[in-house]
Design an enzyme around this catalytic site. Structure first.
Site, PDB file in Angstrom:
ATOM      1  N   GLU A 222       1.090  -1.215   0.057  1.00 43.97           N
ATOM      2  CA  GLU A 222      -0.090  -0.037  -0.151  1.00 43.97           C
ATOM      3  C   GLU A 222       1.022   1.158   0.098  1.00 43.97           C
ATOM      4  OE1 GLU A 222      -3.049  -0.125  -0.123  1.00 43.97           O
ATOM      5  OE2 GLU A 222      -3.733  -2.455   0.209  1.00 43.97           O
TER       6      GLU A 222
ATOM      7  N   CYS B 169      -3.553   8.661   3.456  1.00 40.48           N
ATOM      8  CA  CYS B 169      -3.134   8.043   2.175  1.00 40.48           C
ATOM      9  C   CYS B 169      -4.339   8.322   1.284  1.00 40.48           C
ATOM     10  CB  CYS B 169      -2.807   6.583   2.486  1.00 40.48           C
ATOM     11  SG  CYS B 169      -3.824   5.589   3.228  1.00 40.48           S
TER      12      CYS B 169
HETATM   13  P1  NAP Z   1       8.040   4.874   4.804  1.00 42.01           P
HETATM   14  O1  NAP Z   1       9.302   5.845   5.005  1.00 42.01           O
HETATM   15  O2  NAP Z   1       8.037   4.286   3.476  1.00 42.01           O
HETATM   16  O3  NAP Z   1       8.062   3.935   6.122  1.00 42.01           O
HETATM   17  C1  NAP Z   1       6.942   2.907   5.988  1.00 42.01           C
HETATM   18  C2  NAP Z   1       7.554   2.033   6.981  1.00 42.01           C
HETATM   19  O4  NAP Z   1       8.508   1.080   6.179  1.00 42.01           O
HETATM   20  C3  NAP Z   1       8.035   2.023   8.282  1.00 42.01           C
HETATM   21  O5  NAP Z   1       7.639   1.262   9.324  1.00 42.01           O
HETATM   22  C4  NAP Z   1       9.564   2.426   7.965  1.00 42.01           C
HETATM   23  O6  NAP Z   1      10.330   2.094   9.276  1.00 42.01           O
HETATM   24  C5  NAP Z   1       9.669   1.322   7.035  1.00 42.01           C
HETATM   25  N1  NAP Z   1      10.941   0.937   6.222  1.00 42.01           N
HETATM   26  C6  NAP Z   1      11.652   2.015   5.918  1.00 42.01           C
HETATM   27  N2  NAP Z   1      12.843   1.432   5.044  1.00 42.01           N
HETATM   28  C7  NAP Z   1      12.506   0.272   5.380  1.00 42.01           C
HETATM   29  C8  NAP Z   1      13.392  -0.890   4.484  1.00 42.01           C
HETATM   30  N3  NAP Z   1      14.285  -0.603   3.599  1.00 42.01           N
HETATM   31  N4  NAP Z   1      12.765  -2.160   4.500  1.00 42.01           N
HETATM   32  C9  NAP Z   1      11.663  -2.311   5.323  1.00 42.01           C
HETATM   33  N5  NAP Z   1      10.990  -1.366   6.013  1.00 42.01           N
HETATM   34  C10 NAP Z   1      11.543  -0.247   5.825  1.00 42.01           C
HETATM   35  O7  NAP Z   1       6.611   5.821   4.653  1.00 42.01           O
HETATM   36  P2  NAP Z   1       6.003   6.863   5.856  1.00 42.01           P
HETATM   37  O8  NAP Z   1       6.741   7.922   5.714  1.00 42.01           O
HETATM   38  O9  NAP Z   1       6.119   5.938   7.327  1.00 42.01           O
HETATM   39  O10 NAP Z   1       4.458   6.949   5.500  1.00 42.01           O
HETATM   40  C11 NAP Z   1       3.986   7.798   4.550  1.00 42.01           C
HETATM   41  C12 NAP Z   1       3.968   7.211   3.293  1.00 42.01           C
HETATM   42  O11 NAP Z   1       2.900   6.214   3.464  1.00 42.01           O
HETATM   43  C13 NAP Z   1       2.980   8.429   2.336  1.00 42.01           C
HETATM   44  O12 NAP Z   1       3.399   8.233   1.091  1.00 42.01           O
HETATM   45  C14 NAP Z   1       1.689   7.559   2.247  1.00 42.01           C
HETATM   46  O13 NAP Z   1       1.032   7.840   1.389  1.00 42.01           O
HETATM   47  C15 NAP Z   1       1.858   6.392   2.478  1.00 42.01           C
HETATM   48  N6  NAP Z   1       0.777   5.420   3.150  1.00 42.01           N
HETATM   49  C16 NAP Z   1      -0.059   4.684   2.506  1.00 42.01           C
HETATM   50  C17 NAP Z   1      -1.164   4.176   2.935  1.00 42.01           C
HETATM   51  C18 NAP Z   1      -1.924   3.096   1.925  1.00 42.01           C
HETATM   52  O14 NAP Z   1      -2.847   2.495   2.612  1.00 42.01           O
HETATM   53  N7  NAP Z   1      -1.993   3.186   0.802  1.00 42.01           N
HETATM   54  C19 NAP Z   1      -1.546   4.239   4.350  1.00 42.01           C
HETATM   55  C20 NAP Z   1      -0.787   5.325   4.993  1.00 42.01           C
HETATM   56  C21 NAP Z   1       0.451   5.854   4.336  1.00 42.01           C
HETATM   57  P3  NAP Z   1      10.803   3.454  10.043  1.00 42.01           P
HETATM   58  O15 NAP Z   1       9.783   4.534  10.367  1.00 42.01           O
HETATM   59  O16 NAP Z   1      11.597   2.838  11.031  1.00 42.01           O
HETATM   60  O17 NAP Z   1      11.900   4.222   8.734  1.00 42.01           O
END
Ligand code: NAP
Length: 520
Positions: free
Chosen positions: A261, A300
């Protein structure tokens, strides 16, 4: 709140509470800047912890029927309900949200658990699912094929984004546990507190079998390395992280089933012929302002693009700006504040930069950062952003407005020529989670919905008869599919019983009809 500033959040893995061995990351109050807690997962034995979940949690859950697992979800829901006030307090401190926005997260989690608990009851005393009807394979009808779905014999690793620490956990964990699959959740570091506390409360209540629920807070390092072929990975987050995950050996070589997602530039569309003052025009204005400002636009599914007929572009800009001007922004502890802060100063930086980029391709229709806009907070510390409405007079010539997701209270209004142009503009999101259609012509609404279903996970249609009772563009209901094709990640979550597919393995059993009748 019971943590003192700087206290460490424990991880729960391998059936025991374990602190990380490193300095960890300090979480701070995004409004006041106060130190809260530290999160750290350094030094955990992830392969051993995962094996415990698979062996102890998996076998205990698979021994139960869907009805019994549904009862476990009801017990989880009752446990969390008892501590609801704590989650609101933690969210206020860690996410800077007003109570109404916390409710979307926490109460949304409780509601979702309830829906899946009831589904367990409906599925009854079985331990696997029959998929479709038997199909004849040979001339003699006695030899047939029947598909079955059985719980996968691995674990579900849930990696979540920062914006829904409560709902993000349970919207994934409820269908996983109901399917008989143990869960390891890794919350986003920035807002790990609520997730960690919920797991702690459920573990302490003893309502789930040992190994069924684990939490790893802190860095994601090593998590994917510990996955094995029958595990599944449900990820929510940015497209960049999703790309890293897709190329990891667990996915690329070991075929770990993955649901992604990712981000999305969702839109709302006012169909032609809806004059200012009409029910549809008013509904669009109301819903767009709610979507832009709920959780400070950190959803999101939030509306990022607003498509209106050229003839009402100016009036739509005026009506939206007037409503946005009434949104008070600042410290969520202050009684007059309607919109709190972003989750961190890093997000504040990212959103301000994103607004700057979008401004280079648009003109500003409303900017809430005027005068003494910030209530009861220090602008040098608080991660607050006021609503910003931009206008793209030529949406065909501005790719950025269709490509750039700014994860804050920001949206772009754009005019269209005719219905075909409007639908084509919505499709320029290259695959989105949700689109809203506002209009009064049922046939045009239905036709547009089918057309946009190809590029959207959910089409939310607001005709005047449901204008006051619909569930809202951005609200993810567990009965409906959540996910979207293309840039939205291509994932599918929720959708009632459909959510269970991800956590089951489908197989064809080819046998005599006399054998097949025994499968159920
Ligand atoms: P993110 O930086 O991609 O982080 C998401 C998750 O992935 C966090 O738990 C992060 O851990 C982890 N992560 C980071 N690097 C990783 C790696 N190399 N391998 C595995 N996991 C890793 O996203 P965010 O900033 O938290 O969230 C915002 C984004 O999420 C927005 O773009 C939004 O659109 C999207 N979103 C989508 C939905 C949906 O349902 N489609 C819902 C909510 C949000 P850390 O925090 O420890 O870095």
């Amino acid at each position: 709140m019971t943590a003192t500033s700087g206290e460490r959040l424990n991880n729960y893995l391998g059936g025991r509470w374990q602190p990380g061995q490193g300095p960890g990351t300090l979480l701070t109050d995004p409004v006041l800047g106060d130190a809260l807690v530290r999160v750290d997962a350094t030094g955990l034995d992830l392969p051993a912890g995962f094996e415990h979940a698979r062996r102890a949690g998996g076998s205990a859950l698979r021994a139960l029927s869907y009805r019994e697992r549904g009862a476990l979800l009801a017990a989880v829901q009752a446990t969390l309900q008892k501590h609801r006030d704590t989650y609101f307090a933690l969210s206020l401190a860690n996410s800077g949200t007003v109570a109404a926005d916390t409710g979307i997260d926490v109460d949304g989690a409780l509601y979702t658990l309830g829906v899946y608990a009831r589904l367990g009851d409906t599925l009854g005393d079985r331990r696997h699912l029959i998929d479709g009807e038997p199909a004849r394979l040979a001339k003699d009808p006695l030899f047939q094929s029947q598909h079955v779905q059985v719980p996968t014999r691995g674990l579900a690793l849930l990696i979540n984004a920062f914006n829904f620490p409560a709902w993000g956990l349970w919207a994934k964990a409820a269908p996983a546990l109901l399917s008989g699959v143990p869960v390891v959740v890794k919350p986003a570091t920035a807002t790990a507190w609520v997730t960690q506390r919920m797991v702690q409360d459920v573990v302490e209540a003893g309502v789930l079998p040992p190994g069924a629920l684990s939490v790893v807070c802190g860095s994601s390092a090593g998590l994917l390395d510990a996955l094995q072929p029958f595990d599944v990975l449900a990820f929510t987050g940015s497209a960049d992280t999703a790309a890293t995950i897709r190329s990891h050996a667990a996915v690329a070589q070991r075929s770990v089933r993955t649901n992604i997602e990712a981000d999305s530039v969702n839109s709302a569309l006012l169909l032609p012929g809806e004059a200012p003052g009409s029910d549809s025009f008013e509904a669009l204005v109301r819903d767009v302002v709610r979507e832009m400002t709920q959780k400070s636009g950190q959803k999101c599914t939030a509306i990022r693009r607003i498509l209106v007929p050229q003839a009402v572009y100016a009036q739509a800009a005026e009506a939206l700006s007037a409503r946005l001007a009434q949104v008070s922004v600042g410290n969520p502890r202050h009684s007059t504040v309607r919109m709190g802060s972003l989750v961190s100063r890093a997000q504040w930086q990212s959103v301000m930069q994103g607004i700057g980029e979008l401004r280079s391709a648009t003109r500003v229709l409303h900017d809430g950062h005027q005068g003494t806009w910030l209530v009861d907070a220090d602008p040098a510390i608080a991660s607050c952003v006021a609503p910003v409405l931009l206008g793209a007079d030529d949406p065909d010539g501005q790719p950025l407005v269709h490509d750039k997701e700014v994860f804050g209270p920001v949206a772009t209004l754009m005019p269209y020529r005719d219905t075909e142009h409007a639908l084509a503009l919505a499709e320029r999101g290259q695959g989105s989670l949700a689109v809203s259609l506002f209009g009064a012509d049922n046939a045009v609404l239905a036709g547009s919905a089918v057309r946009l279903a190809a590029s959207h996970g959910r089409v939310h249609v607001v005709s005047p008869d449901v204008a006051r009772l619909h569930t809202g563009h951005g609200t993810v209901m567990p009965q409906s599919l959540h996910g979207g094709p293309g840039r939205a990640g291509g994932g599918e979550e929720l959708g009632g019983a459909r959510a269970l597919n991800f956590y089951h393995r489908r197989a064809a059993v080819q046998a005599s009809t006399h054998v097949l009748t025994n499968l159920a």
